[in-house]
Scaffold this motif. Structure first.
Motif, short mmCIF file in Angstrom:
data_model
loop_
_atom_site.label_atom_id
_atom_site.label_comp_id
_atom_site.label_asym_id
_atom_site.label_seq_id
_atom_site.Cartn_x
_atom_site.Cartn_y
_atom_site.Cartn_z
N GLU A 167 0.40 -1.13 0.12
CA GLU A 167 -0.08 0.12 -0.27
C GLU A 167 0.86 1.53 -0.01
N GLN A 189 -3.54 -5.53 -1.38
CA GLN A 189 -3.84 -4.51 -2.61
C GLN A 189 -3.51 -4.49 -4.49
N LYS A 192 -5.03 -8.78 -5.39
CA LYS A 192 -6.09 -8.98 -5.66
C LYS A 192 -6.85 -7.96 -7.53
N ARG A 210 -0.67 -4.72 10.29
CA ARG A 210 -0.31 -2.87 10.28
C ARG A 210 0.72 -2.61 11.54
N GLU A 212 0.95 -0.04 13.02
CA GLU A 212 0.60 1.16 14.30
C GLU A 212 0.55 1.49 14.99
N ARG A 218 -10.76 0.43 18.30
CA ARG A 218 -11.25 -0.35 17.01
C ARG A 218 -9.14 -0.47 15.38
N HIS A 219 -8.40 -0.42 16.78
CA HIS A 219 -7.09 -0.84 15.52
C HIS A 219 -6.30 -2.12 16.53
N ASP A 227 -11.86 -8.44 1.03
CA ASP A 227 -11.77 -8.21 0.84
C ASP A 227 -12.47 -8.18 -1.39
N TYR A 329 -3.17 4.25 -5.74
CA TYR A 329 -4.23 3.18 -7.10
C TYR A 329 -5.31 3.93 -6.99
N GLU A 351 -15.40 4.12 10.37
CA GLU A 351 -14.64 3.41 9.15
C GLU A 351 -15.17 1.41 9.20
N GLY A 355 -12.85 1.56 -0.38
CA GLY A 355 -12.46 1.12 -1.61
C GLY A 355 -12.80 2.59 -2.35
N ARG A 358 -10.47 2.26 -10.03
CA ARG A 358 -8.55 1.78 -9.37
C ARG A 358 -8.48 3.13 -11.01
N GLY A 395 -12.95 -1.78 -5.87
CA GLY A 395 -13.10 -3.20 -4.95
C GLY A 395 -12.57 -1.67 -3.41
N GLY A 397 -11.75 -2.90 0.53
CA GLY A 397 -11.31 -3.58 1.44
C GLY A 397 -12.59 -3.58 3.29
N MET A 398 -12.70 -4.49 3.71
CA MET A 398 -13.59 -3.74 4.80
C MET A 398 -13.35 -4.66 5.92
P1 AMO Z 1 -8.30 0.07 4.38
O1 AMO Z 1 -6.23 1.03 5.30
O2 AMO Z 1 -9.30 1.89 4.80
O3 AMO Z 1 -7.73 0.26 3.05
O4 AMO Z 1 -8.58 -0.44 5.41
C1 AMO Z 1 -9.64 -1.24 5.11
C2 AMO Z 1 -10.11 -0.96 6.38
O5 AMO Z 1 -9.44 -2.41 7.03
C3 AMO Z 1 -9.73 -1.85 8.94
N1 AMO Z 1 -8.52 -1.03 8.92
C4 AMO Z 1 -8.17 -1.91 10.42
N2 AMO Z 1 -8.84 -2.60 11.49
C5 AMO Z 1 -8.29 -3.07 12.59
N3 AMO Z 1 -7.01 -2.80 12.76
C6 AMO Z 1 -6.53 -1.54 12.36
N4 AMO Z 1 -5.53 -1.44 12.09
C7 AMO Z 1 -7.03 -1.28 10.50
N5 AMO Z 1 -6.59 -1.02 9.51
C8 AMO Z 1 -7.94 -1.37 8.61
C9 AMO Z 1 -11.20 -0.90 8.32
C10 AMO Z 1 -10.48 -0.67 6.80
O6 AMO Z 1 -11.92 0.25 6.91
N6 AMO Z 1 -6.37 -1.33 0.22
C11 AMO Z 1 -7.92 -0.35 1.11
C12 AMO Z 1 -9.00 -1.08 0.75
C13 AMO Z 1 -9.06 -0.90 -0.72
O7 AMO Z 1 -9.01 -0.11 -1.70
O8 AMO Z 1 -9.68 -2.42 -1.57
C14 AMO Z 1 -7.34 -0.54 2.03
O9 AMO Z 1 -6.37 -1.05 2.91
O10 AMO Z 1 -11.68 -1.53 8.57
#
Ligand code: AMO
Length: 428
Positions: A167, A189, A192, A210, A212, A218-219, A227, A329, A351, A355, A358, A395, A397-398
């Motif tokens: 990413e 990403q 797919k 991640r 992070e 939520r993280h 995806d 992208y 969130e 998506g 692309r 596309g 990602g959720m």
């Molecule tokens: P993004 O980085 O917004 O998009 O991630 C998509 C969804 O993944 C979940 N998410 C997380 N959940 C828990 N902990 C985390 N650290 C975390 N990071 C992300 C969220 C977020 O909305 N490639 C793009 C998607 C795409 O465009 O297809 C992407 O990864 O629910």
């Protein structure tokens, strides 16, 4: 001796009355009343009362609650209100002792905080509330796979060990890989997107990583992502797929997880459709009206999303973000190149998904990579696939863990993940 269980407790029925069964389960309660004892036995399918009399009762000895036992006995009708049947014991064998006291109370009479429960997660799974959450998670996964398969998406599994950032960005875990540096994938990403040129519609449900350093409800550093990527679809089409998928999951769980909803004392409400679409520009205007210092192009901070979430409770799409806030992208809008064909699916302030449409012109992708301070030479393997007849595609990602929190009405993803990983939690 090999232990053979003839029936799950949930399978006991009228036809078995008077017949012998061998059950296996955990002692939830044990009451000794002189000449007889009452055992409440639980397995993953239900609970039953077991009556112990005579010599068996005299020789019962000490059996701690939560020990796992095998009980042979005859099924009979019961007067007890809490159980459909009872079993008159003929033999009891302790298969595994439980210490006393246990570090967390699986009956939930003594509540433990989430850290204590996570430190003893396997035992926490015997708590009916926790078990209900993970039974629901199982059904959610099944429901997602069914709906996406019905919509002609093929399930794929992409690598989690990768040679360069999927990413871009800094939140990558690195690891030693036979004298080289490898990374844990942040998302599928690039893979797919590539798969649309052969399989057209693909989905993946896998864990991604991640680095992070976020300490929120939520993280996680390891999360499960759902995806999709689809050729010949625009961002409006994949928003439709996402909306119908979310509604299908809600319906499925509402109808097929009634006991689980009772256990967690939270009843699922099916969201109404269509989900509202609010543009980023509208959000900025709403925020300005509320006195926030924000200009077009600024990212929406947590505090902003909380205001927007209050204005738009439940599910809504936040669309058409400025290009400069989106990954390399994502494609621009034809009528205004400062805006992107992108969206987030929000649940109030949370969130759930992001998506978009692309870019599929490799020269444009290279430009965008450079704009974002990324080196196109690191993306050679990806960029060359765009010269092999790459279809236009879109596309999203959720986060599965976040979606689960909306279903069960709890705002900490750690509740819905078996062994959550965050900056402070690497064990058990
Ligand atoms: P993004 O980085 O917004 O998009 O991630 C998509 C969804 O993944 C979940 N998410 C997380 N959940 C828990 N902990 C985390 N650290 C975390 N990071 C992300 C969220 C977020 O909305 N490639 C793009 C998607 C795409 O465009 O297809 C992407 O990864 O629910």
């Amino acid at each position: 001796m090999v232990f053979v269980k003839t029936h799950d407790i949930g399978e006991l029925n009228d036809n078995l009355i008077g017949k012998q069964v061998v059950l296996g389960g955990w002692i939830e309660d044990l009451r000794k009343l002189g000449k007889m004892s009452f055992i409440t036995l639980r397995d993953v399918t239900g609970i039953s009362q077991v009556i112990v009399k005579g010599e068996l009762n005299d020789n019962l000895g000490e059996i701690n609650r939560q020990s796992v036992v095998s009980i042979t006995g005859i099924v009979q009708e019961t007067k007890a209100r809490d159980f459909p049947f009872e079993v008159k014991a003929e033999g009891i064998e302790v298969l595994g002792k439980a210490v006393h006291p246990l570090p967390v109370d699986p009956i939930g009479r003594m509540e433990s905080n989430i850290d204590t429960r996570l430190n003893h997660r396997a035992l926490d799974m015997r708590n009916q509330k926790t078990a209900a959450i993970f039974k629901m998670r199982h059904h959610v996964l099944q429901s997602l796979r069914k709906t996406l398969s019905d919509k002609k998406f093929l399930e794929i599994t992409t690598p989690k060990i990768i040679g360069s950032a999927s990413e871009g960005g800094a939140d990558l875990f690195s690891l030693k890989y036979f004298g080289k540096t490898a990374y844990l994938a942040q998302s599928p990403q690039l893979y797919k997107e590539q798969m649309t040129l052969g399989l057209e519609r693909v989905f993946e449900i896998s864990n991604f990583y991640r680095a992070e350093n976020s300490h929120t409800g939520r993280h996680l550093t390891e999360f499960t992502s759902i995806d999709i990527e689809a050729a010949f679809m625009d961002y409006n089409d994949v928003m439709d797929v996402l909306e119908s998928l979310v509604v299908a999951v809600y319906k499925d769980i509402s109808e097929n997880c009634k006991n689980e909803q009772e256990s967690i004392e939270h009843y699922i409400e099916i969201p109404s459709t269509p989900f509202e679409k609010v543009t980023y520009t509208q959000c900025v205007e709403e925020l300005k009206k509320e006195g926030e210092q924000i200009e077009f192009g600024d990212d929406l901070q947590d505090s902003h999303l909380r205001i927007i979430g209050k204005n738009h409770p439940g599910f809504f799409f936040l669309t058409d973000w400025p290009m400069k806030l989106k990954p390399f992208y994502i494609r621009e809008k034809d009528e205004d190149a400062t805006l992107s064909r992108s969206f987030d699916l929000q649940y109030g302030f949370l969130e759930l998904s992001s998506g978009g449409t692309r870019l599929h012109n490799p020269e444009m992708i290279k430009e965008r990579l450079k704009e974002q301070g990324l080196d196109p030479s690191q993306f050679t393997d990806h960029l060359k696939t765009f010269e092999w007849g790459m279809p236009p595609h879109s596309g999203w990602g959720m986060g599965l863990d976040r979606l689960m929190t909306t279903l069960i009405g709890i705002d900490n993803v750690r509740e819905v993940v078996l062994y959550p990983r965050d900056p402070d939690r690497l064990n058990p």
